[in-house]
Design an enzyme around this catalytic site. Structure first.
Site, mmCIF file in Angstrom:
data_model
loop_
_atom_site.group_PDB
_atom_site.id
_atom_site.type_symbol
_atom_site.label_atom_id
_atom_site.label_comp_id
_atom_site.label_asym_id
_atom_site.label_seq_id
_atom_site.Cartn_x
_atom_site.Cartn_y
_atom_site.Cartn_z
ATOM 1 N N LYS A 181 0.847 -1.199 0.000
ATOM 2 C CA LYS A 181 0.000 0.000 0.000
ATOM 3 C C LYS A 181 0.879 1.244 0.000
ATOM 4 O O LYS A 181 1.559 1.532 0.987
ATOM 5 C CB LYS A 181 -0.927 0.040 1.217
ATOM 6 N N GLU A 255 10.202 1.003 10.559
ATOM 7 C CA GLU A 255 11.213 2.060 10.399
ATOM 8 C C GLU A 255 10.473 3.373 10.566
ATOM 9 O O GLU A 255 9.671 3.750 9.718
ATOM 10 C CB GLU A 255 11.887 1.936 9.024
ATOM 11 N N CYS A 289 13.396 10.646 7.262
ATOM 12 C CA CYS A 289 13.339 10.132 8.640
ATOM 13 C C CYS A 289 14.661 10.340 9.359
ATOM 14 O O CYS A 289 14.692 10.598 10.559
ATOM 15 C CB CYS A 289 13.014 8.634 8.636
ATOM 16 N N GLU A 386 9.837 15.632 15.836
ATOM 17 C CA GLU A 386 10.219 15.514 14.431
ATOM 18 C C GLU A 386 9.377 16.489 13.610
ATOM 19 O O GLU A 386 8.150 16.409 13.595
ATOM 20 C CB GLU A 386 9.998 14.086 13.930
#
Length: 475
Positions: A181, A255, A289, A386
């Site tokens: 997906k 992750e 990331c 973040e």
């Protein structure tokens, strides 16, 4: 600063269909429900295509197709599977220019990055894992490791085609079949990859692609016939997935987010460090990331480094992602832009000093200038959360021990960078930093032979290299 004439890449080499269905069992099929999403160009806000939304029944169809194909694919000799994976890699190389343009249009990243970084790495991952397909007994996971079955894979919007390669290539090499997906804002290169699978004559059902948003991903993760879940994305969603599969037999790799420290010592080559800092946080608009979003610089060189960094940022060009001169492209979505703005405003409200170069912003699309915050405290939200955008928080340190303490003072642990001419200091730092990847005098360097992954709230499991096979084998 030089004035560059526009150097646009042609849009004519991509053929975007007005509407896309789901790719199940080697065929394009219509969804059983009525749901449709639009994918837009973040640089212009124009609608690129309408994309099907897969419901639970559609996901079930895809998983059943993958289950049926697994009996054929897993029984195939590794050398035969390798031929298909190698063929996919070659087709990706042949269609690299078209795929790079498609990625830039759908994602907003500069064509230079899609062309020179993403696409070569995508092909390299398929080539690399094609080489492993007939050597699994030599990978260190036992004499005859077996595939798991059906892999349900959910990928993010920041590197759509590269994350697809990270997930699909090892899964296929190990003999698994896949239901993937893509992110709802960037489905187009995954749908182009479906055509590549057909072009490579991949057996039907080995790779299935279902589009949709969070609900589609949740349906895939909780499907009882999925044996392996692989997810790259936010820590928040990663937690939900971990809860969803807890107590089941499913193997999981996550992750997740990061808040990497890029640490510059006084003996570092400062001009080289400046380039690494720029690459660390402004590459792909900071949608990375492992972005070096916290700059830790030794107090004695902080002023000199910041002056050099500001001069360098003043030369960056923000604008049309399809222009080959562009350094900073568009933010991927309105929602992401709102998050970046909110956290930047919080940085100012908490007392940090904000600076951006003079930067004309286009009238249409989602844009945010490269931004540097100084006077940042460890307690500030911009130092802890973040941001996932082109925003750098600058902190200082005096001793290596203080640098380690500040770098590790985060719930994340995905990556770090260390800039020093002393090899002994580099190794001392690397052994103490709680990060899955530590770069030395460089940043954001990737290679299919090297494992990548994090500690703590950055997830678990490794992708890439020999280690990346383990997640797809019954060891």
């Amino acid at each position: 600063m030089f004035e560059y004439a526009p150097a646009p890449e042609s849009r004519d080499i991509v053929d975007i269909k007005p509407s896309y269905g789901l790719f199940i069992n080697g065929e394009w099929v219509e969804p059983l429900g009525e749901g449709r999403d639009k994918t837009i160009n973040p640089a212009s806000e124009e609608v690129l295509a309408e994309v099907a939304v897969a419901g639970e029944a559609d996901v079930d169809r895809a998983v059943q197709a993958a289950r049926k194909a697994f009996t054929v694919w897993s029984a195939m000799p590794g050398s035969e599977r390798a031929k298909y994976i190698f063929r996919i890699a070659r087709i990706i190389q042949e269609r690299a220019r078209e795929l790079a343009v498609l990625e830039s249009l759908d994602n907003g990243k500069p064509i230079r990055e899609a062309r020179d970084v993403d696409l070569p790495l995508v092909a390299a991952h398929f080539f690399y894992y094609a080489g492993w397909a007939d050597k699994l007994s030599h990978a260190g996971f036992g004499p005859s490791p077996q595939p798991l079955g059906v892999a349900g894979q959910v990928i993010p919007w920041n590197f759509p085609l590269l994350m697809l390669a990270w997930k699909i290539a090892p899964a296929l090499a190990c003999g698994n079949t896949v239901v993937l997906k893509p992110a709802e804002t960037t489905p187009l290169t995954a749908l182009a990859f479906a055509e590549i699978c057909r072009q490579a004559d991949l057996p039907p059902g080995v790779v299935n692609i279902v589009t949709g948003a969070g609900e589609t991903g949740a349906a895939l993760v909780r499907h009882p016939d999925v044996d392996k879940v692989a997810f790259t994305g936010s820590t928040e969603v990663g937690r939900m997935i971990a809860r969803s599969v807890a107590g089941s037999r499913k193997k999981v790799t996550l992750e997740l987010g990061g808040k990497a420290a890029n640490i510059v010592f006084e003996d570092a080559a400062l001009d080289q460090a400046v380039e690494g800092i720029v690459n660390g946080i402004f590459f792909n608009q900071g949608h990375v990331c492992c972005a070096g979003s916290r700059l830790l610089v030794q107090e004695s060189v902080a002023e000199e480094l910041l002056d050099a960094l500001k001069r360098r940022l003043s030369t960056l060009r923000l604008g049309d992602p399809l222009d080959k001169n562009t350094d900073i492209g568009a933010i991927n979505s309105a929602a992401q832009l709102a998050k970046i703005r909110e956290l930047s405003e919080a940085g100012e409200a908490e007392g940090a000093e904000r600076w951006s170069p003079t930067c004309p912003i286009p009238d249409k699309g989602f844009w945010f200038p490269p931004t540097v915050f100084t006077g940042v405290a460890q307690s500030h939200r911009i130092a802890r959360e973040e941001i996932f955008g082109p925003v750098l928080s600058v902190l200082t340190f005096r001793t290596p021990a203080e640098a380690v303490e500040k770098a590790n003072n985060t719930p994340y642990g995905l990556s770090a960078g260390v800039w020093t001419e002393k090899g002994s200091l580099m190794l001392w730092m690397a052994s103490r930093l709680r990060a899955g990847v530590v770069w030395s005098n460089t940043f954001n360097k990737f290679d299919p032979t090297s494992p990548f992954g994090g500690y703590k709230e950055s997830g678990y499991g490794r992708e890439g290299g020999r280690h990346g096979l383990e997640a797809y084998l019954a060891v």
